[in-house]
Design a protein around this motif. Structure first.
Motif, PDB file in Angstrom:
ATOM      1  N   LYS A 186      18.399  13.523   5.690  1.00 57.98           N
ATOM      2  CA  LYS A 186      17.542  14.498   4.997  1.00 57.98           C
ATOM      3  C   LYS A 186      18.289  15.177   3.841  1.00 57.98           C
ATOM      4  O   LYS A 186      17.720  15.420   2.791  1.00 57.98           O
ATOM      5  CB  LYS A 186      17.053  15.562   5.993  1.00 57.98           C
ATOM      6  CG  LYS A 186      15.876  15.090   6.809  1.00 57.98           C
ATOM      7  CD  LYS A 186      15.090  16.232   7.379  1.00 57.98           C
ATOM      8  CE  LYS A 186      15.735  16.758   8.639  1.00 57.98           C
ATOM      9  NZ  LYS A 186      14.854  17.722   9.334  1.00 57.98           N
ATOM     10  N   VAL A 218      19.368  24.203  -3.159  1.00 57.45           N
ATOM     11  CA  VAL A 218      17.915  24.069  -3.329  1.00 57.45           C
ATOM     12  C   VAL A 218      17.512  23.716  -4.764  1.00 57.45           C
ATOM     13  O   VAL A 218      16.359  23.359  -5.003  1.00 57.45           O
ATOM     14  CB  VAL A 218      17.166  25.347  -2.879  1.00 57.45           C
ATOM     15  CG1 VAL A 218      17.411  25.609  -1.407  1.00 57.45           C
ATOM     16  CG2 VAL A 218      17.543  26.540  -3.724  1.00 57.45           C
ATOM     17  N   VAL A 273      17.831  19.619  -2.497  1.00 55.34           N
ATOM     18  CA  VAL A 273      17.293  19.158  -1.210  1.00 55.34           C
ATOM     19  C   VAL A 273      15.814  19.541  -1.148  1.00 55.34           C
ATOM     20  O   VAL A 273      15.362  20.458  -1.843  1.00 55.34           O
ATOM     21  CB  VAL A 273      18.047  19.790  -0.013  1.00 55.34           C
ATOM     22  CG1 VAL A 273      19.490  19.384   0.001  1.00 55.34           C
ATOM     23  CG2 VAL A 273      17.903  21.308  -0.022  1.00 55.34           C
ATOM     24  N   ASN A 274      15.079  18.799  -0.340  1.00 51.79           N
ATOM     25  CA  ASN A 274      13.670  19.144  -0.147  1.00 51.79           C
ATOM     26  C   ASN A 274      13.584  20.339   0.790  1.00 51.79           C
ATOM     27  O   ASN A 274      14.157  20.321   1.880  1.00 51.79           O
ATOM     28  CB  ASN A 274      12.919  17.967   0.472  1.00 51.79           C
ATOM     29  CG  ASN A 274      12.656  16.890  -0.556  1.00 51.79           C
ATOM     30  OD1 ASN A 274      12.498  17.181  -1.739  1.00 51.79           O
ATOM     31  ND2 ASN A 274      12.646  15.642  -0.110  1.00 51.79           N
ATOM     32  N   VAL A 275      12.892  21.367   0.338  1.00 47.17           N
ATOM     33  CA  VAL A 275      12.755  22.564   1.163  1.00 47.17           C
ATOM     34  C   VAL A 275      11.355  22.566   1.778  1.00 47.17           C
ATOM     35  O   VAL A 275      10.369  22.325   1.080  1.00 47.17           O
ATOM     36  CB  VAL A 275      12.935  23.841   0.314  1.00 47.17           C
ATOM     37  CG1 VAL A 275      12.940  25.072   1.206  1.00 47.17           C
ATOM     38  CG2 VAL A 275      14.224  23.767  -0.486  1.00 47.17           C
ATOM     39  N   SER A 276      11.309  22.805   3.088  1.00 51.54           N
ATOM     40  CA  SER A 276      10.000  22.883   3.744  1.00 51.54           C
ATOM     41  C   SER A 276       9.951  24.148   4.601  1.00 51.54           C
ATOM     42  O   SER A 276      10.987  24.664   5.034  1.00 51.54           O
ATOM     43  CB  SER A 276       9.754  21.633   4.601  1.00 51.54           C
ATOM     44  OG  SER A 276      10.747  21.534   5.597  1.00 51.54           O
ATOM     45  N   SER A 323      10.732  19.289   9.373  1.00 52.62           N
ATOM     46  CA  SER A 323       9.980  18.056   9.094  1.00 52.62           C
ATOM     47  C   SER A 323      10.962  16.895   8.986  1.00 52.62           C
ATOM     48  O   SER A 323      12.190  17.081   9.009  1.00 52.62           O
ATOM     49  CB  SER A 323       9.192  18.202   7.790  1.00 52.62           C
ATOM     50  OG  SER A 323      10.082  18.216   6.702  1.00 52.62           O
ATOM     51  N   THR A 363      11.453  14.998   6.398  1.00 49.83           N
ATOM     52  CA  THR A 363      12.054  14.792   5.073  1.00 49.83           C
ATOM     53  C   THR A 363      12.675  16.051   4.479  1.00 49.83           C
ATOM     54  O   THR A 363      13.554  15.965   3.634  1.00 49.83           O
ATOM     55  CB  THR A 363      10.995  14.278   4.082  1.00 49.83           C
ATOM     56  OG1 THR A 363       9.897  15.195   4.098  1.00 49.83           O
ATOM     57  CG2 THR A 363      10.520  12.882   4.472  1.00 49.83           C
ATOM     58  N   GLY A 364      12.199  17.201   4.891  1.00 52.79           N
ATOM     59  CA  GLY A 364      12.685  18.423   4.268  1.00 52.79           C
ATOM     60  C   GLY A 364      13.541  19.261   5.205  1.00 52.79           C
ATOM     61  O   GLY A 364      13.640  19.000   6.406  1.00 52.79           O
ATOM     62  N   LEU A 365      14.189  20.257   4.634  1.00 47.15           N
ATOM     63  CA  LEU A 365      15.030  21.177   5.407  1.00 47.15           C
ATOM     64  C   LEU A 365      14.458  22.584   5.290  1.00 47.15           C
ATOM     65  O   LEU A 365      14.003  22.993   4.210  1.00 47.15           O
ATOM     66  CB  LEU A 365      16.455  21.180   4.863  1.00 47.15           C
ATOM     67  CG  LEU A 365      17.282  19.905   5.052  1.00 47.15           C
ATOM     68  CD1 LEU A 365      18.501  19.929   4.132  1.00 47.15           C
ATOM     69  CD2 LEU A 365      17.740  19.768   6.487  1.00 47.15           C
ATOM     70  N   THR A 366      14.473  23.306   6.367  1.00 47.19           N
ATOM     71  CA  THR A 366      14.025  24.698   6.314  1.00 47.19           C
ATOM     72  C   THR A 366      15.152  25.564   5.751  1.00 47.19           C
ATOM     73  O   THR A 366      16.314  25.125   5.661  1.00 47.19           O
ATOM     74  CB  THR A 366      13.669  25.209   7.722  1.00 47.19           C
ATOM     75  OG1 THR A 366      14.871  25.217   8.499  1.00 47.19           O
ATOM     76  CG2 THR A 366      12.618  24.328   8.385  1.00 47.19           C
TER      77      THR A 366
END
Lengths: 401, 355
Positions: free
Chosen positions: A280, A360, A371-374, A378, A380-383
């Motif tokens: 990820k 980010v 990075v993908n932020v979610s 998830s 694919t993303g990272l919190t």
């Protein structure tokens, strides 16, 4: 030849080699970008570049007497972006008065590396790794704003105060605050000027029908210099300038908001290590296992280099193909190597908030991605909590060193 | 320093030889001790002057006082001392540089007077006059640099300072006791080797190289904004290669002059090895404090996070020391050259006496 004449000859040869201290009356034109546009569009940009130089000088002045073209801008924030008195202090020859107020600050502190027009190609630039920043593209690495957004004034002040460890960029902590403010104004000025020059060159070819010959009166950039208030070229130039300055004026709105930091304990660091090596984030793909073995990919170059190489179909390592661009002012292409995190050296700042923002948004102008932020965990993303874990882990690498 | 001038000494040395050899207890010292002391004092003042001048450039304080020869409308010597001492650092060092320069100028005048009154050797009198003219020229160059705000003149001013310093060192050497006391007779010391033209030529190489280095260093220090990166890189490369070339040369020179068996020759030649070695370290330090840790030294573990500090005091001292030691190397090289010339002259004269 008598030996007594030799010192005089050496001095003479040295003067011929480097030239005399003639005042720099004009900003050097951006010949490199002109050549890039010419190669990309397959059209001669000579006339467009010459006319652009005339317009840019009319609006932005000279290194001796810079000018802020507030009269050509529509936004009040843009007009107040820089102070003219600061520009005048930063430009021109170096001297100080009896109250220790320094003038010619840019020439005193910056020009040897960043060059007269802020092209990052000053006399000492070739011997530095990384190369000094080219302000003319409006792209800055070390900032708090979103990717592709301009930096804030605070960002520029911070990089002046802190410097960039491990590079030639010094800390100017010992320089008075008001001098730094003047330098920031001048850097913004050079950047806006450089962006305007670039967009005018490409716009002249793409929008104003420039080729080997100058277009009709209304489309000619020279109509701006001639004072034609009705010309299409003037409207285009003003729109371009507004768009550029608007980006700078809105920089504060583009600052990345950092959520509250989580607890930086051993568990967080351990989780961060896992995210660091996970698909990820895939930080280890470039920085190596535990950030200790950065991968020097032969295809990784920064954006300032790819602009005149791979983006227009030229292989950076092809010396012959690159030669014309070098002659036009480009520095030798040099691959960009990811940071060895275990050294604990973070050029753009090592405080937790800065490292969070780095993750980010990535780093502008480089292959370092965001990075993908979610909001929720998830595939694919990272919190934000997971990103904080990575921050804690990355910062712990340097501490353990 | 031309050889014909030195040959004038033959007339003044001759009576001294007889006195010295036959009646050492009642020997009359023909040299002017006053002139020698003044010359030594000039050396002791000009080297600090070079330090302060170097500091002025390091701090970009050359234009901290906009007028010349006065200081902010005052006569140089009448500028309020409290304003000077309590004012900005730039003003402090620039005005201090001018004051020290004025003291050196006065000293140069006194040296000329002393030479005319106490010195028999016409070429030494000429040397003191040359020093005075050089000091005046150096002051004028500094003034022109200020009035025109021209960094090219700053560079020439910076390159000429070491010449003045070297002249003062030569004056100190040629008025010294060792210069007078040295007598060389090949028959007395058969192990000593005579100095040929090749050694004489070889002994001038450090002077030429060290001055070339000074000029190249000045080019880097006073670099013009429009100098191309390629030119700057080329100058840096030549500067580094020449530095190591000079360093390799110094032990060879030391071995060659040591065979002459004269400490006044071999001692400065030995110092030169250390000076150039230290200068290479200072040059490396100068690069680091100006442009960061060089890639060529990446293998060293402590360079990765090095942070350059603009206007740091220690950093400025390193840069200025590099400038000052450059002058020291030039002066030492010149002194060695002059001593070799002297030794060769004495040897040839001894041969002529024997014949």
């Amino acid at each position: 030849m008598r030996p007594t004449f030799l010192p005089s000859l050496i001095v003479l040869a040295a003067l011929l080699l480097c030239g005399c201290d003639a005042p720099v009356d004009h900003y050097p034109p951006n010949e490199l970008y002109s050549l890039v546009v010419s190669t990309r569009e397959m059209v001669s940009t000579q006339v467009a570049a010459d006319d652009t130089t005339a317009v840019v000088e009319a609006w932005f002045g000279t290194p001796v007497q810079p000018r802020w073209p507030a009269d050509q801008m529509s936004g009040s924030a843009a007009k107040a972006l820089v102070r003219l008195d600061n520009l005048e202090r930063a430009a021109g020859r170096v001297y100080a008065d009896q109250d220790d107020l320094h003038f010619g600050l840019y020439n005193e502190h910056c020009v040897t590396c960043h060059g007269v027009s802020g092209g990052g190609n000053g006399p000492a630039s070739l011997l530095q790794n990384p190369y000094p920043r080219d302000f003319r593209a409006g792209v800055f690495k070390w900032k708090s704003t979103a990717r592709n957004a301009r930096p804030t004034r605070d960002d520029l002040i911070k990089i002046l105060q802190h410097g960039a460890a491990g590079s030639a960029m010094p800390t100017f902590r010992l320089i008075p605050e008001q001098d730094l403010e003047a330098l920031v104004d001048y850097v913004i000025f050079l950047s806006v000027r450089g962006q305007f020059e670039r967009e005018l060159i490409s716009g002249a070819v793409q929008e104003l029908e420039y080729d080997e010959a100058r277009p009709s009166d209304g489309l000619s950039l020279m109509s701006i210099v001639g004072g034609d208030e009705e010309s299409e070229a003037l409207s285009f130039a003003r729109e371009t300038l507004d768009r550029i300055t608007d980006g700078w004026a809105r920089a504060d709105d583009a600052v990345i908001q950092v959520p509250p930091e989580t607890v930086a304990d051993a568990a967080s660091i351990q989780r961060g290590r896992e995210w660091f090596h996970s698909p990820k984030a895939l930080c280890s793909g470039c920085h190596g296992q535990d950030g200790d073995h950065p991968l020097a990919l032969q295809t990784n170059y920064d954006d300032w280099t790819t602009e005149f190489t791979s983006r227009i179909g030229i292989t950076p390592s092809d010396r012959e193909a690159v030669r014309p661009f070098r002659s036009a002012g480009a520095l030798r292409p040099r691959i960009i190597v990811p940071r060895k995190l275990s050294d604990g050296v973070f050029r753009g700042g090592d405080d937790p908030q800065t490292v969070y923002r780095r993750l980010v948004t990535g780093i502008d102008g480089t292959p370092m991605p965001a990075v993908n932020v979610s909001d929720q965990p998830s595939a694919t993303g990272l919190t934000s909590d997971q990103i904080w874990d990575i921050v804690h882990y990355v910062r712990s690498l340097g501490e353990s060193e | 320093m031309a050889e014909p001038n030195l040959s004038e000494q033959q007339t003044s040395d001759a009576p001294d030889d007889s006195l010295h050899d036959s009646q050492p207890s009642v020997a009359v010292d023909p040299r002017s001790k006053l002139l020698h002391r003044l010359a030594v004092l000039s050396v002791c003042l000009v080297w600090p002057l070079i330090w302060v001048g170097g500091l002025v450039t390091t701090y970009d304080a050359g234009m901290a006082v906009p007028d010349w020869p006065g200081t902010y409308g005052y006569n140089l010597l009448l500028y309020p001392i409290s304003t000077w001492l309590s004012g900005p650092f730039d003003l402090f060092i620039e005005h201090g540089h001018r004051l020290l320069g004025a003291v050196v100028g006065l000293l140069a005048i006194v040296m000329v007077i002393a030479a005319f009154r106490r010195e028999d050797r016409r070429w030494v009198i000429g040397l003191t006059v040359t020093i005075l003219l050089a000091v005046i020229s150096q002051g004028v160059l500094g003034g022109v640099r200020v009035l025109l705000g021209d960094r090219t003149f700053a560079m020439i001013h910076g390159c000429f300072g070491p010449v003045v310093f070297s002249l003062c060192c030569v004056a100190a050497v040629v008025t010294s006791r060792s210069w007078w006391d040295r007598r060389h007779l090949p028959s007395a010391v058969p192990s000593q080797k005579p100095i040929g033209m090749s050694l004489l030529a070889f002994a001038t190489v450090p002077t030429l190289l060290s001055y070339t280095q000074l000029v190249l260093g000045a080019q880097l220090r006073h670099v013009q904004p429009l100098t191309t990166p390629g030119t700057f890189t080329l100058i840096v490369a030549i500067h580094i290669v020449t530095a190591f070339g000079l360093w390799l040369l110094t032990p060879i020179l030391f071995l060659l002059v040591r065979r002459c068996g004269d400490l006044t020759l071999s001692r400065p030649a030995g110092w030169l090895i250390w000076f150039v070695g230290a200068q290479i370290l200072l040059g490396t330090g100068t690069w680091i404090v100006n442009y960061g840790w060089p890639g060529i030294l990446e293998f060293l573990p402590f360079g990765e996070g090095y942070l350059v500090r603009s206007k740091g005091f220690i950093d400025s001292i390193i840069v200025t020391a590099h400038v000052a030691v450059g002058s020291l190397i030039l002066a030492t090289s010149v002194v060695i050259g002059v001593q070799v010339l002297r030794q060769r002259f004495l040897h040839q004269r001894s041969l002529a006496v024997l014949v």
